[in-house]
Scaffold this active site. Structure first.
Site, mmCIF file in Angstrom:
data_model
loop_
_atom_site.group_PDB
_atom_site.id
_atom_site.type_symbol
_atom_site.label_atom_id
_atom_site.label_comp_id
_atom_site.label_asym_id
_atom_site.label_seq_id
_atom_site.Cartn_x
_atom_site.Cartn_y
_atom_site.Cartn_z
ATOM 1 N N ASP A 34 37.899 29.757 37.183
ATOM 2 C CA ASP A 34 39.111 30.374 37.045
ATOM 3 C C ASP A 34 39.591 31.060 38.338
ATOM 4 O OD1 ASP A 34 36.694 32.070 37.168
ATOM 5 O OD2 ASP A 34 37.803 33.758 36.159
ATOM 6 N N GLU A 52 34.978 33.524 35.006
ATOM 7 C CA GLU A 52 33.884 34.322 35.832
ATOM 8 C C GLU A 52 34.333 35.576 36.024
ATOM 9 O OE1 GLU A 52 32.123 36.393 38.467
ATOM 10 O OE2 GLU A 52 33.943 35.492 38.938
ATOM 11 N N GLU A 53 35.771 35.813 36.131
ATOM 12 C CA GLU A 53 36.295 37.045 36.877
ATOM 13 C C GLU A 53 36.303 38.052 35.538
ATOM 14 O OE1 GLU A 53 36.908 38.001 39.563
ATOM 15 O OE2 GLU A 53 37.150 36.212 40.766
ATOM 16 N N ARG A 96 18.845 36.526 49.389
ATOM 17 C CA ARG A 96 17.839 37.413 49.245
ATOM 18 C C ARG A 96 17.149 37.475 47.948
ATOM 19 N NH1 ARG A 96 17.963 42.623 47.375
ATOM 20 N NH2 ARG A 96 17.147 43.597 49.382
ATOM 21 N N HIS A 146 39.522 37.586 47.088
ATOM 22 C CA HIS A 146 40.541 38.408 46.410
ATOM 23 C C HIS A 146 41.639 38.698 46.849
ATOM 24 C CE1 HIS A 146 37.947 39.392 42.625
ATOM 25 N NE2 HIS A 146 37.472 38.415 43.043
#
Ligand code: ZN
Ligand code: ZN
Length: 428
Positions: free
Chosen positions: A84, A151-152, A190, A396
């Site tokens: 998206d 996803e957003e 990580r 963004h």
């Protein structure tokens, strides 16, 4: 690139595929689609996968596409990309910049841009699926390629709710990546938490409206809201351990239309970030307690409505699996290019939904997509500590523009390299 890396046989022919991937990327970038509206993107993904020889299922959890490639006995590996775009007006000035307009969930016409780089994720996963199909003699097992919607706003649970676990081979490891405003060629991750949990809430407060000159005859929801906004700040300051990161932000407050009318309702929108499930539960339950108690203290006759809008779980990398992936990335790209990140980001992601639902480990890593020239004279240690300098657009931003060629190649290789320890494992 290390020619003796485990992934190397899976990369045969990749360079010849790059112009096609570049064209795919530019087309996706020019035609971004909002969350759960990725119809064009999904149909392109499905057509590409079919052409590559994958078994394809469309419409999973709305616009999701799942490709399966079974290649003999061996582990099942899930690779995920999100599809998206965002309601952002593009200002990159690129030849293939978006001029798209979309309709958001509230019915507003909004500009649309791939400002988070999910077009890069789709392109790299299509690069990887193409390589997997073309180099079947070099690996064994089954790959499940997930092209996820929205996803957003946390679209992964929609795929799980649509029977994802039962309809597709169950993976034993889930792998995903995000392009980041770091120099092209750098990769990092990580073990443990890599991204915060992100919860979004809408709160409606009910008072009793009336004339501004006779507040004694009303229950004023504006005063109620003011008390709530201030008191919510005490959650992080007074209820969460100083060593546990947490954020409570009231990003929106709406009520009333005129100075001398006390309204019936006030609406708040709240964003919560946390890095520990216990802290998350504590913060969410404290919000509920404070909102209800302040409403009661105001004399409200009706209990406030608290509606969760979305909930992105914390992204947590399994420790052993992360070491395996970091090892594979380091073997492929070199130790000077692969960073172990000092701490998680407070951004949110729903990638870990898949590993959690399957009950298997997952690993999420970042890969740089920004022209290294922009980082000249920039101290990378300071970027890790203090964030990006102003002249480098972050994800963004309306100016976010990954450098296509090297980034597509590296993102494709990274997916294959991370999967290689499973797909090139010989099992008896
Ligand atoms: Zn984003
Ligand atoms: Zn993103």
């Amino acid at each position: 690139m290390n020619p003796t890396a485990q992934v190397t046989p899976m990369l045969a022919g990749l360079d010849a595929r790059l112009p096609e991937l570049r064209a795919r990327y530019e087309d996706l970038h020019a035609h971004p689609e909002l969350s759960f509206q990725e119809f064009r993107t999904a149909s392109i993904v499905a057509a590409d996968l079919k052409q590559q020889g994958w078994d394809v299922t469309e419409g999973v959890g709305g616009t999701g596409v799942v490709g399966v490639l079974a290649n003999g006995a061996g582990p099942v590996v899930l690779l995920r990309a999100d599809m998206d775009a965002l309601p952002v007006a593009e200002e990159t000035g690129l030849r293939y910049a978006s001029t798209a307009i979309g309709t958001d969930a509230e019915g507003n016409q909004v500009p649309v841009m791939h400002a988070c780089g999910h077009d890069m994720h789709v392109t790299c996963l299509l690069g990887a699926t193409g390589q997997l199909a073309a180099t079947r003699e070099s690996w064994c097992g089954t790959v499940v390629a997930v092209f996820q919607p929205a996803e957003e706003i946390g679209g992964a649970p929609a795929m799980i709710a649509d029977g994802f676990l039962d309809r597709f081979p169950r993976a034993e490891v889930c792998l995903g990546q995000h392009v980041q405003s770091a120099p092209v060629g750098m990769l990092g991750t990580r073990a443990g938490a890599v991204m915060a949990a992100s919860d979004s809430l809408r709160i409606r407060l009910f008072g009793r409206g009336g004339h501004g000159a006779r507040p004694d005859l009303t229950v004023d929801p504006v005063v109620m809201a003011a008390a709530i906004v201030l008191r919510l700040q005490t959650i992080v300051a007074r209820e969460v351990s100083p060593t546990d990161p947490a954020v409570v932000t009231v990003g929106s407050i709406h009520g009333g239309s005129k100075e001398n009318i006390i309204p019936d309702t006030v609406d708040l929108q709240v964003s919560v970030r946390s890095m520990n499930p216990v802290v998350r539960e504590r913060v969410l339950s404290s919000i509920e307690r404070i909102v209800r108690s302040e409403a009661a203290a105001s004399g409200a006759e009706r209990t406030p409505e608290i509606t969760p809008v979305y909930s992105l779980p914390m992204t947590v990398n399994d420790i052993d699996t992360t070491l395996t992936v970091l090892g594979a990335l380091t073997e492929t790209f070199g130790a000077d290019r692969v960073l172990t990140l000092p701490r998680p980001f407070t951004g949110g992601e729903d990638f870990s939904t898949f590993g959690t639902a399957l009950g298997v480990p997952s690993v999420f890593w970042y890969f740089g997509g920004t022209d290294p020239a922009q980082f000249e004279g920039v101290d990378m240690k300071s970027v890790l500590e203090n964030g990006l300098p102003d002249h480098i657009p972050a994800n963004h931003s309306p100016r976010y523009a990954p450098l296509p060629d090297p980034t597509i190649r590296i993102g494709t290789i990274a997916l294959l390299a991370a999967a290689a320890p499973w797909l090139r494992e010989i099992r008896r």
